[in-house]
Design a protein around this motif. Structure first.
Motif, PDB file in Angstrom:
ATOM      1  N   LEU B 296     -24.359  78.736   5.446  1.00 31.83           N
ATOM      2  CA  LEU B 296     -25.040  78.137   4.294  1.00 31.83           C
ATOM      3  C   LEU B 296     -24.557  76.709   4.073  1.00 31.83           C
ATOM      4  O   LEU B 296     -25.340  75.815   3.753  1.00 31.83           O
ATOM      5  CB  LEU B 296     -24.752  78.953   3.046  1.00 31.83           C
ATOM      6  N   VAL B 297     -23.244  76.514   4.245  1.00 32.68           N
ATOM      7  CA  VAL B 297     -22.700  75.172   4.032  1.00 32.68           C
ATOM      8  C   VAL B 297     -23.275  74.206   5.059  1.00 32.68           C
ATOM      9  O   VAL B 297     -23.672  73.084   4.718  1.00 32.68           O
ATOM     10  CB  VAL B 297     -21.162  75.206   4.098  1.00 32.68           C
ATOM     11  N   ILE B 298     -23.353  74.661   6.316  1.00 36.62           N
ATOM     12  CA  ILE B 298     -23.908  73.775   7.347  1.00 36.62           C
ATOM     13  C   ILE B 298     -25.344  73.409   6.999  1.00 36.62           C
ATOM     14  O   ILE B 298     -25.743  72.242   7.057  1.00 36.62           O
ATOM     15  CB  ILE B 298     -23.864  74.448   8.732  1.00 36.62           C
ATOM     16  N   VAL B 299     -26.121  74.436   6.626  1.00 34.99           N
ATOM     17  CA  VAL B 299     -27.517  74.171   6.245  1.00 34.99           C
ATOM     18  C   VAL B 299     -27.553  73.111   5.146  1.00 34.99           C
ATOM     19  O   VAL B 299     -28.302  72.140   5.221  1.00 34.99           O
ATOM     20  CB  VAL B 299     -28.185  75.474   5.755  1.00 34.99           C
ATOM     21  N   ALA B 312     -22.839  72.504  -1.232  1.00 35.01           N
ATOM     22  CA  ALA B 312     -21.928  72.691  -0.102  1.00 35.01           C
ATOM     23  C   ALA B 312     -20.491  72.562  -0.555  1.00 35.01           C
ATOM     24  O   ALA B 312     -19.638  73.400  -0.205  1.00 35.01           O
ATOM     25  CB  ALA B 312     -22.240  71.656   0.975  1.00 35.01           C
ATOM     26  N   THR B 313     -20.212  71.539  -1.359  1.00 31.39           N
ATOM     27  CA  THR B 313     -18.826  71.342  -1.792  1.00 31.39           C
ATOM     28  C   THR B 313     -18.362  72.500  -2.658  1.00 31.39           C
ATOM     29  O   THR B 313     -17.265  73.040  -2.474  1.00 31.39           O
ATOM     30  CB  THR B 313     -18.696  70.027  -2.580  1.00 31.39           C
ATOM     31  N   ALA B 314     -19.223  72.897  -3.608  1.00 36.52           N
ATOM     32  CA  ALA B 314     -18.829  73.993  -4.498  1.00 36.52           C
ATOM     33  C   ALA B 314     -18.621  75.275  -3.705  1.00 36.52           C
ATOM     34  O   ALA B 314     -17.660  76.016  -3.931  1.00 36.52           O
ATOM     35  CB  ALA B 314     -19.895  74.202  -5.559  1.00 36.52           C
ATOM     36  N   LEU B 315     -19.517  75.510  -2.741  1.00 38.85           N
ATOM     37  CA  LEU B 315     -19.412  76.741  -1.965  1.00 38.85           C
ATOM     38  C   LEU B 315     -18.146  76.755  -1.119  1.00 38.85           C
ATOM     39  O   LEU B 315     -17.509  77.799  -0.946  1.00 38.85           O
ATOM     40  CB  LEU B 315     -20.650  76.892  -1.078  1.00 38.85           C
ATOM     41  N   MET B 316     -17.767  75.574  -0.608  1.00 39.26           N
ATOM     42  CA  MET B 316     -16.552  75.523   0.217  1.00 39.26           C
ATOM     43  C   MET B 316     -15.339  75.933  -0.596  1.00 39.26           C
ATOM     44  O   MET B 316     -14.523  76.744  -0.159  1.00 39.26           O
ATOM     45  CB  MET B 316     -16.363  74.120   0.778  1.00 39.26           C
ATOM     46  N   ASN B 374     -19.109  80.642  -6.883  1.00 40.01           N
ATOM     47  CA  ASN B 374     -19.767  81.053  -5.648  1.00 40.01           C
ATOM     48  C   ASN B 374     -21.271  81.031  -5.819  1.00 40.01           C
ATOM     49  O   ASN B 374     -22.007  80.580  -4.954  1.00 40.01           O
ATOM     50  CB  ASN B 374     -19.368  82.475  -5.275  1.00 40.01           C
ATOM     51  N   LEU B 375     -21.718  81.516  -6.991  1.00 44.56           N
ATOM     52  CA  LEU B 375     -23.156  81.526  -7.237  1.00 44.56           C
ATOM     53  C   LEU B 375     -23.680  80.104  -7.333  1.00 44.56           C
ATOM     54  O   LEU B 375     -24.718  79.783  -6.771  1.00 44.56           O
ATOM     55  CB  LEU B 375     -23.496  82.267  -8.514  1.00 44.56           C
ATOM     56  N   ILE B 376     -22.926  79.251  -8.030  1.00 40.78           N
ATOM     57  CA  ILE B 376     -23.389  77.873  -8.184  1.00 40.78           C
ATOM     58  C   ILE B 376     -23.599  77.258  -6.807  1.00 40.78           C
ATOM     59  O   ILE B 376     -24.637  76.663  -6.529  1.00 40.78           O
ATOM     60  CB  ILE B 376     -22.388  77.060  -9.006  1.00 40.78           C
ATOM     61  N   GLY B 377     -22.602  77.456  -5.945  1.00 40.34           N
ATOM     62  CA  GLY B 377     -22.727  76.934  -4.587  1.00 40.34           C
ATOM     63  C   GLY B 377     -23.936  77.498  -3.881  1.00 40.34           C
ATOM     64  O   GLY B 377     -24.799  76.759  -3.416  1.00 40.34           O
ATOM     65  N   GLU B 378     -24.025  78.818  -3.845  1.00 40.51           N
ATOM     66  CA  GLU B 378     -25.121  79.437  -3.101  1.00 40.51           C
ATOM     67  C   GLU B 378     -26.467  79.067  -3.688  1.00 40.51           C
ATOM     68  O   GLU B 378     -27.420  78.777  -2.965  1.00 40.51           O
ATOM     69  CB  GLU B 378     -24.959  80.957  -3.093  1.00 40.51           C
ATOM     70  N   LEU B 379     -26.526  79.087  -5.014  1.00 39.53           N
ATOM     71  CA  LEU B 379     -27.793  78.801  -5.680  1.00 39.53           C
ATOM     72  C   LEU B 379     -28.271  77.393  -5.336  1.00 39.53           C
ATOM     73  O   LEU B 379     -29.429  77.193  -4.978  1.00 39.53           O
ATOM     74  CB  LEU B 379     -27.591  78.931  -7.187  1.00 39.53           C
TER      75      LEU B 379
END
Lengths: 603, 459
Positions: B296-299, B312-316, B374-379
């Motif tokens: 997901l981060v790469i995308v 991406a940053t939040a998810l990392m 995690n949700l913020i990142g993914e969302l």
């Protein structure tokens, strides 16, 4: 000037308190369970005040306090929407939960972790209230997911049982499918409306694309167990009975319908989505009613009846009557919670026997529970002047006078008739006739913790509908004039159902057994849905995960093509190039040969 | 920056001169104190970065990652205590020195201004990690895992060196701060495509991209607990960090070149999630879940929108804390059951109720329960990819579904169900372990209250 905001926030804070104070242990001399119950009572009482004010003044309000983030052009705040729906729903939910809490003090009294159970129930309620009062999509999503996770925890409460764990996972699985729709809607709104606040969404163009609406419908289908994503609801019966009561009455399953009601301003001008809702609701209500007909587990029958009622609510959304659907949600909460409590009482008294064929004659042994069960069933079928009547009758009337899809209407009518059939079946098998249970069971329903909540809800099941529809201002013009046969239609089909069911049930005692017909099998096997859709698709995915993703791609192709082949080529190359071949014998032979040669040359 | 790096270096004398009883407490408290010093970095006033010197700087992208790195050292030390109990004192000290040197390299990697310096340190982190994996791993497969780890990352990153030298010649500087201003659009030729590949592949392997991920499950499974933690939490994020830094000079080529990679990631994240559904090995499951989250981060990074960068940053950061916590939990199981197989550790909830709570929280954050970061990142990533192409919602949505399923499957498998009889006499959970879990969980909760500090450059 009024005190909405302060009283509403007081209600919410009172509910949050037991979660926090549990750590501080303030409830020293009282049990935590009764502490939770008490706080819900207080919350109920405080929430009555803004509701009364609302009925008086009809003023809607938004509380918006605490900026969470501002990202680019999107502002996310903590905001509560106190409008018609949330203000009326909160006291109903609190009232029903109050009774359920009291009931669970009786039902779960032997459970060692009863405190945790109460905390979970409370969190379940709180997440539902977050969902109901949310004013933006993100906050709604917090409640939405919270309800899902809490239901996972509560359904899987008896975690030693495999069935309970499976049911809990199943609930999450179907809900998550719905969540895809929710996320889709969120993404779409973010892209095209650039906001998640409800006012702003509704103020913008009302002729929306179908995509976000379909997303909402999928979300509601998952959460409200509409046809296609329904199997988790009957499986959720693996949880303790109070959980089923809470799950089916005022939390969780109505969340999907509530979402659609919230987004009604976007749907009222879109005929396609309404037709979709109408058809989906009609199919659900009929299918689950059919499934309920031949079940023998008392909780399963009640569960399927919930599903059928949810279908009816969806039908109501489909004929563009969100206020009626909402009224049905409120009314339904009373008698459905009570039906579950009654069945819980019966199950508990009969030593955890859930099969209605092994009950019977409880009318004498448990008079109070029996009369409440009858009241609940009659309210469910829409008997005049009981709670269910005030919404159900109106729904059927407006359905039959509207000029939409006639087939969907017909299906709904049949399902209404079937409601009476399975309700009669419960009454007939559980209450009437001769006792068929083990005579050793000690039947005792005289516990105030059991009697009081049922009594309260029984009164609610009789009068709540009247009070609600008497006090709430009509928000849209109800259908006033119609031919007599349409007016009596709802009554007629229900009565027909009663008569049919009585005939059929008495016949079962007289006729000898023969091989069940295919129609019976269809109903008993839940429409073959589990065998065709429920198992094969996950199985296929699991096989795909194992065979394709893991064995074929990861362990074979990716492993062989990159690292293995590299090392292999290197090995072959190096062995070909190198002059050391490991042929020791040959080396020694050549050594001897050359040594011999040397020897010969020298000599 | 030196005020963080020098104390980190001074950790070496702290271990080597501590006596055997005080070694853990000294290390933990000292490394926690270093944490305090990184806290002011999070305060990034304005859009300018904090330039400490010509070589070191930090901005809103690197400071959360720096913070994560520094935060993780005391956690790793706490987690490894049991694992190292039977080792001799010198070996304990050696192990800790490896962790410290890794932390030192990572701090400098995240704060380097020069790309070449970044590159050197990026490679330097391989050495302590390799030693940790191959020396302190549990099984003989650790050698193979170390080999995979080393060669995948090295082969990926050597072209980067060539590319960097080329960029240095053509631009005249490899300084991030200057590159922003100096960079010119890449021409649309084959050679610039190759340059793009050379620049990105190093990080793709590190992330890892689906298809190049084989080293990751092996390394994670075989590494000791601290190795798994730092691999999942920080080392994978090096890839994301590098990509976020480098894509600014790779414009417009990214637009074209991103397509196959985005496709591969979307496909790969579903594949790896479905592998998770069938895993019996707990650590391997967590490792594969990392692959799917990193996809997901790469995308997000390849989409090149402000929203996706924030996501991406939040998810990392979120994934760093979550996966590290999951590895700790897996390790606490391993220390009791002596096996990573999930079937052998059923029904632990009855024995270790508090640990079950941590398991629950970790699984919930892993499946991105709102309102966790995690949700913020993914969302945000899902939103960005939805606006890139509507069809991606089927993939990302499906991945959400499967992620929830395998997270809860893991929870149900280990915590629920009937317990097996061989776990009757397991040890209760230590305060050390509970502290460890809460130190993972607290930052997650606190960042949820104020997520803007981990939103990166585009916030």
């Amino acid at each position: 000037m009024n005190l909405y905001t302060s009283f509403m926030l007081t209600t919410l804070i009172i509910l949050f308190l037991p979660l926090v104070t549990n750590i501080l242990y303030v409830h020293k001399n009282k049990s935590y369970a009764s502490y939770v119950k008490l706080s819900i009572v207080y919350a109920f009482i405080t929430s009555i005040i803004p509701t009364t004010l609302f009925i008086f003044s009809g003023q809607e309000m938004i509380i918006s306090n605490w900026h969470w983030m501002i990202m680019q052009t999107l502002k996310l705040t903590l905001s509560f929407k106190l409008d018609y729906f949330s203000i009326l729903f909160i006291p109903v939910a609190l009232f029903v939960t109050w009774s359920i809490m009291e009931f669970s003090m009786w039902y779960m009294h032997a459970d060692p972790s009863i405190n945790q159970f109460f905390k979970y129930l409370l969190m379940f309620l709180i997440t539902m209230l977050i969902l109901v009062t949310a004013n933006n999509l993100f906050q709604l999503f917090i409640g939405w997911e919270g309800v899902g996770i809490m239901s996972f925890l509560l359904i899987g409460w008896w975690y030693g049982r495999t069935d309970a764990n499976t049911a809990a996972l199943q609930a999450i699985l179907y809900n998550r499918i719905g969540d895809i729709g929710f996320i889709l809607t969120m993404a779409w709104f973010l892209m095209y409306s650039n906001t998640w606040e409800f006012q702003q969404l509704f103020m913008l163009d009302n002729n929306l694309n179908m995509l976000p609406l379909i997303g909402l419908l999928v979300a509601a289908t998952g959460k409200s167990a509409q046809f296609g994503l329904h199997p988790w609801l009957p499986s959720a019966m693996e949880g303790p009975t109070p959980v089923s009561a809470l799950l089916h009455s005022s939390t969780m399953v109505v969340a999907g319908i509530f979402l659609l009601i919230r987004f009604h301003p976007l749907m009222e001008n879109n005929n396609n989505i309404q037709t979709l809702m109408l058809c989906l609701g009609a199919i659900t209500t009929l299918f689950t009613a059919i499934c309920a007909l031949t079940q023998n587990d008392i909780k399963k029958i009640v569960a399927f009846s919930t599903s059928s009622q949810l279908g009816l609510m969806m039908v109501t959304m489909g004929i563009n009557q969100p206020y009626l659907a909402f009224l049905h949600i409120c009314n339904h909460a009373f008698f459905k919670a009570m039906l579950f409590m009654c069945s819980g009482s019966i199950i508990h008294s009969l030593n955890d026997e859930q099969d209605i064929r092994k009950m019977g004659g409880l009318f004498k042994a448990m008079p109070f529970t029996s009369s409440s069960l009858i009241i609940g069933s009659l309210a469910l079928t829409g008997m005049p002047f009981l709670t269910g009547f005030y919404s159900k009758d109106l729904i059927i009337e407006s359905t039959s006078t509207s000029n939409t899809n006639a087939w969907a209407l017909l299906i709904t009518l049949i399902a209404t008739s079937l409601t009476a059939v399975y309700s009669t079946r419960i009454i007939f098998y559980v209450l009437l006739g001769q006792p068929r249970f083990i005579s050793m069971s000690i039947i005792n329903e005289n516990n105030p913790l059991l009697i009081n909540p049922i009594k309260r809800l029984a009164i609610g099941s009789i009068f709540a509908g009247f009070f609600l529809s008497f006090n709430i201002l009509p928000t849209n013009i109800p259908q006033m004039t119609m031919p007599t046969y349409l007016k009596l239609m709802a009554m007629a089909v229900t009565l027909l159902g009663f008569v049919l069911a009585m005939e059929l049930n008495t016949m079962t005692n007289n006729l000898k057994l023969k091989t069940p017909s295919s129609m019976f099998k269809f109903s008993n096997m839940l429409g073959f849905f589990p065998t065709t859709m429920h198992r094969p698709i996950p199985l296929l995915n699991l096989y795909m995960g194992q065979n394709m993703a893991s064995s074929l791609l990861d362990l074979t192709w990716l492993e062989k093509t990159m690292p293995k082949i590299t090392s292999k080529t290197q090995m072959t190359l190096s062995t070909t190039i190198s002059n050391q071949k490991g042929l020791i014998k040959l080396y020694f032979m050549s050594f001897i040969a050359s040594a011999l040669m040397m020897f010969l040359l020298i000599s | 920056m030196l005020k963080i790096i020098i104390p980190t270096i001074m950790l070496f004398p702290v271990i080597w001169y501590s006596n055997s009883t005080l070694i853990w407490i000294n290390m933990t408290s000292y490394s926690l104190m270093i944490n305090l010093m990184t806290l002011p970095l999070l305060n990034q006033a304005g859009n300018n970065s904090n330039n400490f010197s010509l070589t070191f700087f930090s901005d809103s992208l690197s400071s959360p990652l720096l913070m994560l790195t520094v935060w993780l050292l005391p956690l790793m030390i706490m987690a490894s205590q049991h694992h190292l109990m039977k080792e001799s004192l010198t070996r304990k000290k050696l192990y800790l020195s490896m962790l410290i040197s890794l932390q030192m390299f990572l701090i400098m990697t995240f704060s380097a201004t020069e790309l070449i310096l970044f590159y050197i340190l990026f490679e330097a982190t391989l050495i302590p990690t390799l030693i940790i994996i191959t020396r302190w791993g549990n099984q003989t497969e650790r050698l193979n895992a170390g080999l995979y780890f080393l060669f995948y990352t090295l082969i990926g990153s050597l072209p980067l060196l060539v590319a960097l030298i080329y960029v240095q010649i053509s631009l005249g500087s490899l300084n991030y701060l200057v590159m922003n201003i100096w960079f010119q659009d890449m021409s649309s030729s084959w050679s610039s495509n190759l340059l793009w590949l050379a620049c990105i592949m190093a990080f793709m392997v590190k992330m890892p991209l689906y298809g190049l991920h084989l080293w990751l499950p092996k390394a994670h499974v075989e590494a000791p607990i601290a190795g798994s933690m730092v691999l999942a939490a920080v080392l994978l994020k090096l890839g994301g960090y590098g990509m976020l830094r480098l894509t600014i000079i790779l414009n417009p080529t990214t637009k074209i070149m991103a397509y196959p990679f985005i496709m591969l990631c979307l496909w790969g994240m579903i594949m790896t999630s479905s592998i998770c559904l069938r895993q019996t090995d707990l650590k391997s499951l967590i490792a594969y879940s990392s692959v799917s989250h990193m996809a997901l981060v790469i995308v997000a990074i390849l989409m090149q929108t402000p929203w996706s960068f924030m996501g991406a940053t939040a998810l990392m950061i979120a994934h760093g804390l979550t996966s590290s916590m999951l590895f700790c939990l897996a390790n606490s199981n391993y220390e009791r059951i002596h096996s990573r197989t999930m079937l052998l550790a059923r029904g632990l909830q009855a024995f270790l109720p508090l640990m079950a709570t941590w398991w629950l929280l970790a699984s919930l954050t892993n499946l991105a329960l709102p309102p966790f970061i995690n949700l913020i990142g993914e969302l945000f990533v899902i939103m960005a990819s939805f606006s890139w192409s509507n069809v991606t919602i089927t993939m990302t949505g499906l991945n959400m579904l499967i992620t929830a399923l395998y997270s809860l499957y893991m929870l149900t498998m280990t915590q629920r169900g009937k317990f097996t009889y061989h776990i009757h006499n397991i040890k209760p959970s230590y305060t050390r372990e509970n502290t460890l879990m809460s130190m993972h969980m607290l930052p997650l909760i606190m960042l949820t209250l104020n997520p803007k500090i981990i939103m990166g450059l585009t916030y």
